[in-house]
Each structure stands twice: as structure tokens, then as C-alpha cells.
Design a protein around this motif. Structure first.
Motif, short mmCIF file in Angstrom:
data_model
loop_
_atom_site.label_atom_id
_atom_site.label_comp_id
_atom_site.label_asym_id
_atom_site.label_seq_id
_atom_site.Cartn_x
_atom_site.Cartn_y
_atom_site.Cartn_z
N UNK A 100 -10.89 -29.48 27.47
CA UNK A 100 -11.67 -30.68 27.72
C UNK A 100 -12.48 -31.05 26.48
N UNK A 101 -13.13 -30.02 25.89
CA UNK A 101 -13.95 -30.23 24.70
C UNK A 101 -13.43 -29.35 23.56
N UNK A 102 -12.39 -29.78 22.87
CA UNK A 102 -11.75 -28.94 21.84
C UNK A 102 -12.67 -28.60 20.67
N UNK A 103 -13.79 -29.34 20.50
CA UNK A 103 -14.70 -29.06 19.40
C UNK A 103 -15.89 -28.21 19.84
N UNK A 117 -28.18 -37.13 19.90
CA UNK A 117 -27.89 -35.71 20.07
C UNK A 117 -27.56 -35.33 21.51
N UNK A 118 -27.44 -36.31 22.39
CA UNK A 118 -27.11 -36.02 23.79
C UNK A 118 -26.01 -36.96 24.27
N UNK A 119 -25.36 -36.57 25.37
CA UNK A 119 -24.29 -37.40 25.93
C UNK A 119 -24.77 -38.27 27.08
N UNK A 120 -25.85 -37.87 27.75
CA UNK A 120 -26.32 -38.59 28.94
C UNK A 120 -27.48 -39.52 28.62
N UNK A 121 -27.54 -40.68 29.28
CA UNK A 121 -28.70 -41.56 29.12
C UNK A 121 -29.94 -40.94 29.74
N UNK A 124 -15.21 -36.38 24.12
CA UNK A 124 -14.33 -35.27 23.78
C UNK A 124 -14.83 -34.47 22.58
N UNK A 125 -15.82 -34.99 21.84
CA UNK A 125 -16.28 -34.32 20.64
C UNK A 125 -17.54 -33.48 20.86
N UNK A 151 -8.43 -40.37 31.86
CA UNK A 151 -7.90 -39.07 32.24
C UNK A 151 -8.00 -38.08 31.09
N UNK A 152 -8.47 -36.89 31.39
CA UNK A 152 -8.60 -35.86 30.36
C UNK A 152 -7.81 -34.60 30.68
N UNK A 153 -7.05 -34.64 31.73
CA UNK A 153 -6.26 -33.46 32.05
C UNK A 153 -6.98 -32.53 33.00
N UNK A 154 -6.30 -32.07 34.04
CA UNK A 154 -6.93 -31.23 35.06
C UNK A 154 -7.23 -29.84 34.51
N UNK A 155 -8.40 -29.29 34.82
CA UNK A 155 -8.73 -27.95 34.36
C UNK A 155 -7.85 -26.91 35.04
N UNK A 156 -7.76 -25.76 34.43
CA UNK A 156 -6.95 -24.68 34.97
C UNK A 156 -7.83 -23.46 35.19
#
Length: 406
Positions: free
Chosen positions: A264-267, A189-193, A217-218, A250-255
Motif C-alpha cells: 500500500x505504501x511502498x515508500x 507533513x501530514x496526510x489528514x486535514x 502512496x508516498x 483502487x490500491x489493491x486488497x491487502x493480504x
């Protein structure tokens, strides 16, 4: 529960709701009194001398033979408002260089604490320490090392921010095993160790969480204690963007367009964070980053002493339902500071301002949180007060929110 399903608060408690609320609160209060009546703090602190004197006047040296009604009435009429000053003398025994079991056992509640919560110093210049015990049904890094009379180590009690200890408890991470915990991978349930949670430097802590989150990305939910921390995280991400993306694909530069986090996180569906009180200042900026399609939800009304209230309406960041796991009472700020000015939840009035007072399973006292709330109504299902944070005379939020902290 969606906003459309939230029942409208009622302005007047029916006799049935008064009975339900009063019975529930008094049952909890009796359980707390009977559990903690023989603890060191309650027995020795001058703050509770009037209670013991009243018990002796009933011909009892203890309260074992006192009826429930008399026990409740004695508690209400003799125990006035308490502050950290009367608590600090006793918690300091845990922080001594050589903490002895005989000096700290049964200090605030039977046994030894499971955890010592350190506040974030949002309500005072220096941190405060609050012992929290493991109770039935509760969801409750060096640490305090407890020794027996022979000098043998019998227990290590973690001392940390309450939010980190909640993660420990949820995942069964004992402080004695931190040399192994630090190498664990991220949970489902988390992204970080787990190791990221051991980072002490604030900026590095947020950047490392950001780095691992960018690699997923999810991501659907961002769970962060304060809205101010969420804004800090986004600011650090913008400042270190090149370094972060160099570490992952690469995930694309923020604007600077509204809602750019969805690129960045479409979901991404929700951000859960404290956005009331002093932390409301960060809400407009955070909403800009999130856009209109991501829901910003409150974490609730927590402190290092107790869980005061839960979110009542997910669409309202400043509306909370008082909980009943501990005792939440209300000091009438227009009256003198004594026991008679403390109002039980079934007698509070709509629109009036009160300071929150709590008595917990972790200690038998009426602690002043310093939070000023307004009564917005009552839950029509069980009578619990619905509260919101108010402004003080200086036009500032009179609230020291810091979920799980202080």
C-alpha cells in the motif's frame, strides 16, 4: 542517530559526570522552586506545610533571602512523595461551572495555564487533569472559560489529550478559532486535514486517518501514539477495506502476508509509536504487518505530567535517556515512602528498581508517576540515567505509558 552511533552506557559515573549531572539538575530545581514558590497550590496545600515551617525556622516568612544550598536542602528533606489526591483539590477550581480568574490565577505556576491535559485513564479508573503552562522554550475542545469579576470572558483554556494539544501548539491553532481551524487543509507533513483531529469516536477517528493515508502512496512515516492503536487502525482498515477503497482509487486488497503494508505504501520507512510497557503486547502483530524492512521506533517516555525520557537507542523500544527539562528523581521501592527514600539521578544504582518521581515547571511537587524502571546505565556524554521499564511481581509491566497522556 543510528544504532551503531549510540554510545554504550557506562556503569559508573566519573567525578566529572557526577558534577555535570548534579549541577544541571540543581540549577533546574532552583529555577522551578523560585518560579513556583508563591503559587496557590504550594502556599496552601498541607503537603508542603513542612517546607514552609522549615523556612520560618530560618527566620524567614518567605524564601527570598534563603541561600540556594539551604533552599535545595529544605526542598529535598521536607517535601515527600505526593499523589493526585493533593493536586485534585486545586485543579478542580478550573473545572467549576463558573471559573473565576481570581480563583485560579497563579495556581500551580505564575499566570494561567496554556492547556489542561486530560489523561487517558490508563493508570486509574477515571481521567486526571493536569494544568500545563507555556514556558520559554517549551513545546508545550470545549475548553475552560475564565471570567473576571465582572463576568467577562478573558481566556479560553483548551482541555484535551496532550497529543492533540501538541499539534495545536505546533500549528498555532488557538481554541478560540476552532470554527476556522476545522476547515484547514492538511499540512505538508501530514496526510489528514485538521478536521479529522476533532473526531471523538475512536474507531471513526482511526478510519478517517486511514482513508486519507490510503490516498497518499508516498507515505514514509506512520506516527501514532500507541502500538495498540496502530494495530487497531490496521484491523479497522481490513474490516472496512471495500468501503475505504470505494472512496478513493483502487490500491489493491491487502493480504495476510508479512510486510503487506508495503504494497500500500511502498515508500514506508518507519513507524514511530510507544511499544514498551503495556503496549509491548502489540509489537509482534505490528511487526508482522510491517515486515523486516520498516523500522519500528519508540516515541519516548511521556506522561501528562512531564516528558520523562527520550529514546536512547532507536533499535531498542525499551531503553530511554532521562531528560533534564524537568526534575526526574527516583523513589527506592525497597524503602519507606518518605523524602529520604527519594534518590537524585547521580546517586541511582545500576540494576536497581525505582519508581519515577517528577517535579515540573508546571507545579512544585514530587509527583509519583507509578512507573517502575530499572537503571541500565548512564549516558557517557552527560551522565543522564539510562532507564528501561521493568516487570512487577505479577509478571506484568509496571508501567502506565501513554505518551503525552498518563
Amino acid at each position: 542517530m543510528s544504532p551503531s552511533q549510540v554510545p554504550r552506557p557506562v556503569h559508573v559515573l566519573s567525578p566529572d559526570l557526577v558534577s555535570v549531572l548534579k549541577n544541571r539538575v540543581e540549577a533546574t530545581m532552583l529555577a522551578i522552586i523560585k518560579k513556583n514558590r508563591h503559587t496557590r497550590c504550594f502556599s496552601e496545600s498541607p503537603a508542603f506545610a513542612a517546607f514552609h515551617s522549615a523556612i520560618r525556622n530560618f527566620g524567614r516568612e518567605d524564601n527570598d533571602g534563603i541561600s540556594d544550598d539551604i533552599l535545595l536542602d529544605t526542598f529535598r528533606t521536607t517535601i515527600s512523595l505526593t499523589t493526585y489526591d493533593s493536586y485534585e483539590l486545586f485543579v478542580a477550581k478550573f473545572l467549576s461551572e463558573t471559573c473565576q480568574e481570581d480563583d485560579v490565577r497563579d495556581m500551580f505556576s505564575p499566570g494561567l495555564p496554556y492547556h489542561i491535559a486530560v489523561t487517558s485513564s490508563t493508570s486509574s479508573p477515571k481521567p486526571k487533569f493536569f494544568c500545563q503552562y507555556l514556558h520559554e522554550g517549551s513545546m508545550r475542545y470545549g475548553g475552560v472559560k475564565i471570567q473576571n469579576r465582572n463576568g467577562d470572558l478573558i481566556r479560553t483554556i483548551p482541555v484535551a489529550m496532550g497529543s492533540f494539544e501538541t499539534v495545536r501548539l505546533r500549528n498555532g491553532l488557538k481554541v478560540e478559532n476552532d470554527h476556522l481551524n476545522i476547515i484547514l487543509a492538511a499540512g505538508e507533513w501530514v496526510t489528514s486535514p485538521v478536521a479529522v483531529g476533532f473526531i471523538r469516536e475512536y474507531r471513526t477517528f482511526l478510519l478517517m486517518h486511514t482513508l486519507f493515508a490510503l490516498a497518499h502512496s508516498k507515505v514514509e512515516t506512520i506516527f501514532i501514539v500507541f502500538t495498540t492503536s496502530a494495530v487497531d487502525m490496521i484491523r479497522y482498515m481490513e474490516e472496512e477495506w471495500e468501503s475505504l477503497v470505494a472512496s478513493i482509487e483502487t490500491v489493491g486488497k491487502p493480504t495476510d502476508q508479512p510486510g503487506w503494508l508495503l504494497k500500500i505504501w511502498p515508500m514506508l520507512k518507519s513507524v514511530i509509536s510507544i511499544g514498551s510497557g503495556v503496549f509491548s503486547v502489540a509489537v509482534p502483530k505490528l511487526r508482522f504487518h510491517l515486515g523486516s524492512d520498516v523500522q519500528l521506533r519508540s516515541l519516548g517516555f511521556h506522561s501528562s505530567k512531564t516528558h520523562v525520557a527520550t529514546v536512547y537507542d532507536p533499535s531498542d523500544l525499551n531503553l530511554f535517556k532521562a531528560t533534564s527539562q524537568d526534575i526526574i528523581e527516583y523513589f527506592d521501592v525497597t524503602k519507606e515512602e518518605n523524602a529520604s527514600s527519594i534518590v537524585p539521578p547521580w546517586l541511582v544504582e545500576i540494576g536497581k528498581h525505582y519508581e519515577v518521581v517528577c517535579t515540573t515547571h508546571d507545579g512544585l511537587w514530587r509527583y509519583r508517576l507509578g512507573d517502575i524502571v530499572e537503571i541500565a546505565g548512564f549516558d557517557p556524554t552527560d551522565g543522564s540515567p539510562i532507564i528501561c521499564v521493568t516487570l512487577n511481581d505479577e509478571g506484568k509491566y509496571a508501567h502506565n505509558f501513554a505518551a503525552f497522556l498518563d
